[in-house]
Scaffold this motif. Structure first.
Motif, PDB file in Angstrom:
ATOM      1  N   LEU A   1     -23.322  -0.870  -0.040  1.00 37.36           N
ATOM      2  CA  LEU A   1     -24.700  -1.315   0.181  1.00 37.36           C
ATOM      3  C   LEU A   1     -25.187  -2.122  -1.017  1.00 37.36           C
ATOM      4  N   ALA A   2     -24.924  -1.610  -2.206  1.00 38.44           N
ATOM      5  CA  ALA A   2     -25.372  -2.286  -3.429  1.00 38.44           C
ATOM      6  C   ALA A   2     -24.636  -3.605  -3.631  1.00 38.44           C
ATOM      7  N   LEU A   3     -23.323  -3.599  -3.417  1.00 37.43           N
ATOM      8  CA  LEU A   3     -22.515  -4.819  -3.598  1.00 37.43           C
ATOM      9  C   LEU A   3     -23.017  -5.941  -2.689  1.00 37.43           C
ATOM     10  N   PHE A   4     -23.197  -5.630  -1.414  1.00 34.70           N
ATOM     11  CA  PHE A   4     -23.606  -6.667  -0.468  1.00 34.70           C
ATOM     12  C   PHE A   4     -25.079  -7.062  -0.655  1.00 34.70           C
ATOM     13  N   ALA A   5     -25.909  -6.097  -1.030  1.00 35.50           N
ATOM     14  CA  ALA A   5     -27.325  -6.420  -1.265  1.00 35.50           C
ATOM     15  C   ALA A   5     -27.466  -7.439  -2.390  1.00 35.50           C
ATOM     16  N   ARG A   6     -26.661  -7.297  -3.430  1.00 38.40           N
ATOM     17  CA  ARG A   6     -26.696  -8.260  -4.540  1.00 38.40           C
ATOM     18  C   ARG A   6     -26.313  -9.659  -4.072  1.00 38.40           C
ATOM     19  N   ALA A   7     -25.562  -9.734  -2.972  1.00 34.36           N
ATOM     20  CA  ALA A   7     -25.121 -11.017  -2.437  1.00 34.36           C
ATOM     21  C   ALA A   7     -26.019 -11.510  -1.304  1.00 34.36           C
ATOM     22  N   GLY A   8     -27.176 -10.866  -1.123  1.00 34.18           N
ATOM     23  CA  GLY A   8     -28.101 -11.292  -0.087  1.00 34.18           C
ATOM     24  C   GLY A   8     -27.641 -10.938   1.307  1.00 34.18           C
ATOM     25  N   LEU A   9     -26.945  -9.814   1.438  1.00 35.96           N
ATOM     26  CA  LEU A   9     -26.400  -9.388   2.726  1.00 35.96           C
ATOM     27  C   LEU A   9     -26.803  -7.953   3.031  1.00 35.96           C
ATOM     28  N   ILE A  10     -26.970  -7.653   4.305  1.00 35.28           N
ATOM     29  CA  ILE A  10     -27.262  -6.295   4.769  1.00 35.28           C
ATOM     30  C   ILE A  10     -25.978  -5.706   5.357  1.00 35.28           C
ATOM     31  N   LEU A  11     -25.552  -4.575   4.825  1.00 34.06           N
ATOM     32  CA  LEU A  11     -24.414  -3.854   5.396  1.00 34.06           C
ATOM     33  C   LEU A  11     -24.957  -2.984   6.526  1.00 34.06           C
ATOM     34  N   VAL A  12     -24.772  -3.433   7.743  1.00 33.17           N
ATOM     35  CA  VAL A  12     -25.335  -2.761   8.909  1.00 33.17           C
ATOM     36  C   VAL A  12     -24.563  -1.500   9.242  1.00 33.17           C
ATOM     37  N   ASP A  13     -23.244  -1.622   9.348  1.00 35.11           N
ATOM     38  CA  ASP A  13     -22.386  -0.462   9.622  1.00 35.11           C
ATOM     39  C   ASP A  13     -20.948  -0.814   9.270  1.00 35.11           C
ATOM     40  N   PHE A  14     -20.084   0.188   9.264  1.00 32.43           N
ATOM     41  CA  PHE A  14     -18.660  -0.041   9.017  1.00 32.43           C
ATOM     42  C   PHE A  14     -17.868   1.188   9.420  1.00 32.43           C
ATOM     43  N   LYS A  15     -16.562   1.003   9.554  1.00 29.48           N
ATOM     44  CA  LYS A  15     -15.669   2.122   9.854  1.00 29.48           C
ATOM     45  C   LYS A  15     -14.628   2.255   8.754  1.00 29.48           C
ATOM     46  N   LEU A  16     -14.247   3.495   8.493  1.00 33.11           N
ATOM     47  CA  LEU A  16     -13.181   3.789   7.539  1.00 33.11           C
ATOM     48  C   LEU A  16     -12.148   4.682   8.212  1.00 33.11           C
TER      49      LEU A  16
ATOM     50  N   VAL B   1       0.844  -1.197   0.000  1.00 30.67           N
ATOM     51  CA  VAL B   1       0.000   0.000   0.000  1.00 30.67           C
ATOM     52  C   VAL B   1       0.877   1.244   0.000  1.00 30.67           C
ATOM     53  N   GLN B   2       0.282   2.361  -0.367  1.00 30.01           N
ATOM     54  CA  GLN B   2       0.967   3.636  -0.246  1.00 30.01           C
ATOM     55  C   GLN B   2       1.130   3.992   1.233  1.00 30.01           C
ATOM     56  N   ARG B   3       2.240   4.620   1.547  1.00 32.40           N
ATOM     57  CA  ARG B   3       2.477   5.040   2.928  1.00 32.40           C
ATOM     58  C   ARG B   3       1.745   6.358   3.176  1.00 32.40           C
ATOM     59  N   LEU B   4       0.772   6.325   4.070  1.00 35.81           N
ATOM     60  CA  LEU B   4      -0.029   7.501   4.361  1.00 35.81           C
ATOM     61  C   LEU B   4       0.355   8.111   5.703  1.00 35.81           C
ATOM     62  N   GLU B   5       0.129   9.408   5.822  1.00 39.72           N
ATOM     63  CA  GLU B   5       0.127  10.062   7.126  1.00 39.72           C
ATOM     64  C   GLU B   5      -1.313   9.936   7.635  1.00 39.72           C
ATOM     65  N   MET B   6      -1.524   8.997   8.554  1.00 39.46           N
ATOM     66  CA  MET B   6      -2.885   8.663   8.946  1.00 39.46           C
ATOM     67  C   MET B   6      -3.520   9.759   9.808  1.00 39.46           C
ATOM     68  N   ILE B   7      -4.787  10.001   9.565  1.00 41.38           N
ATOM     69  CA  ILE B   7      -5.596  10.909  10.377  1.00 41.38           C
ATOM     70  C   ILE B   7      -6.202  10.083  11.516  1.00 41.38           C
ATOM     71  N   PRO B   8      -6.040  10.482  12.776  1.00 41.61           N
ATOM     72  CA  PRO B   8      -6.460   9.635  13.903  1.00 41.61           C
ATOM     73  C   PRO B   8      -7.961   9.687  14.183  1.00 41.61           C
ATOM     74  N   VAL B   9      -8.744   9.562  13.122  1.00 43.48           N
ATOM     75  CA  VAL B   9     -10.211   9.647  13.231  1.00 43.48           C
ATOM     76  C   VAL B   9     -10.822   8.462  12.498  1.00 43.48           C
ATOM     77  N   GLU B  10     -11.729   7.765  13.170  1.00 42.17           N
ATOM     78  CA  GLU B  10     -12.504   6.708  12.530  1.00 42.17           C
ATOM     79  C   GLU B  10     -13.845   7.288  12.083  1.00 42.17           C
ATOM     80  N   CYS B  11     -14.176   7.053  10.817  1.00 43.71           N
ATOM     81  CA  CYS B  11     -15.467   7.482  10.275  1.00 43.71           C
ATOM     82  C   CYS B  11     -16.383   6.263  10.260  1.00 43.71           C
ATOM     83  N   VAL B  12     -17.428   6.318  11.048  1.00 42.68           N
ATOM     84  CA  VAL B  12     -18.343   5.183  11.178  1.00 42.68           C
ATOM     85  C   VAL B  12     -19.693   5.566  10.587  1.00 42.68           C
ATOM     86  N   ILE B  13     -20.180   4.744   9.671  1.00 46.24           N
ATOM     87  CA  ILE B  13     -21.497   5.003   9.095  1.00 46.24           C
ATOM     88  C   ILE B  13     -22.412   3.831   9.438  1.00 46.24           C
ATOM     89  N   ARG B  14     -23.630   4.158   9.823  1.00 49.20           N
ATOM     90  CA  ARG B  14     -24.577   3.162  10.322  1.00 49.20           C
ATOM     91  C   ARG B  14     -25.858   3.197   9.498  1.00 49.20           C
TER      92      ARG B  14
END
Length: 237
Positions: free
Chosen positions: A163-178, A81-94
């Motif tokens: 959401l679309a990718l997982f829905a096509r696979a019969g899955l619900i994307l409940v939440d995630f962090k980036l 991967v590219q070496r990033l200067e990471m931002i110390p923040v988690e973005c969580v979408i629900r």
């Protein structure tokens, strides 16, 4: 592996220096943890599955125009991967209520959230990843106004795509962090995307197909990860 410079070892990955100063190697471990490291285990094949899963998702997002740090897989358990200067923040979408949201607000698990809820957390195991807001990020200098706007925009875009990718696979994307970082000043999606950092439910049975299986002692953790990977088309050896 011993002749490479180890930069960092976390709960699920080891980060090594790459062949040039702008690259890193992510080594995905079989180690699994929950509750800020209070619960630990090793799960055979997890590192290989998460490496393949992450590569698939990152490439999928890149093809849709999302800037990420991912370059290529370099082995069964490793990616460059590219070496990033990471931002110390988690973005969580629900998209549905689960986890800490239910505990904080007394919301029933599974409630559909429309529109989806976006939250920020400070990435700090020592402080148990406290929830923060836009003002905290700006006041403490963790990210600029433009970067906050970009993190918000890209997180919402990733949500629509996945959401679309997982829905096509019969899955619900409940939440995630980036997590995001800077590559020579340009914002990139960093870290990883795997069932370790999201919640996925079977759309029919609502069976949990993510790390909640480990948190709740449901068993079959890696088997669930493999099933999710199979459904969305991740090539596994």
């Amino acid at each position: 592996m011993s002749d490479r410079e180890k930069l960092y070892e976390g709960k699920a990955k080891i980060v090594y220096m790459g062949e040039n100063p702008d690259e890193l190697i992510l080594h995905f471990k079989d180690d699994t943890s929950a509750f800020d490291g209070e619960k630990l285990a090793q799960l055979a094949q997890k590192g290989e599955v998460n490496n393949a899963f992450n590569a698939f998702i990152m490439e999928y997002l890149q093809q849709a125009g999302v800037p990420t740090h991912f370059l290529r897989r370099s082995g069964a358990r490793e990616s460059v991967v590219q070496r990033l200067e990471m931002i110390p923040v988690e973005c969580v979408i629900r998209n549905r209520a689960a986890g800490s949201l239910c505990r904080r607000l007394g919301i029933e698990e599974g409630r559909i959230l429309e529109p989806p809820v976006l939250e920020f957390f400070l990435k700090s195991d020592a402080l148990h990843d406290p929830m923060i807001n836009h003002s905290h990020i700006r006041s403490f200098g963790w990210a600029s106004e433009d970067e906050i706007a970009a993190m918000t925009r890209w997180t919402e875009r990733v949500n629509v795509l996945l959401l679309a990718l997982f829905a096509r696979a019969g899955l619900i994307l409940v939440d995630f962090k980036l997590e995001f970082g800077r590559y020579h000043g340009a914002l990139r999606l960093g870290d990883e995307f795997s069932p370790d950092g999201c919640r996925l439910w079977d759309a029919q049975s609502l069976e949990k197909m993510d790390k909640d299986r480990f948190r709740r002692d449901l068993g079959g953790v890696v088997e669930a990860y493999i099933e999710v990977a199979r459904r969305i088309g991740v090539p596994l050896a």
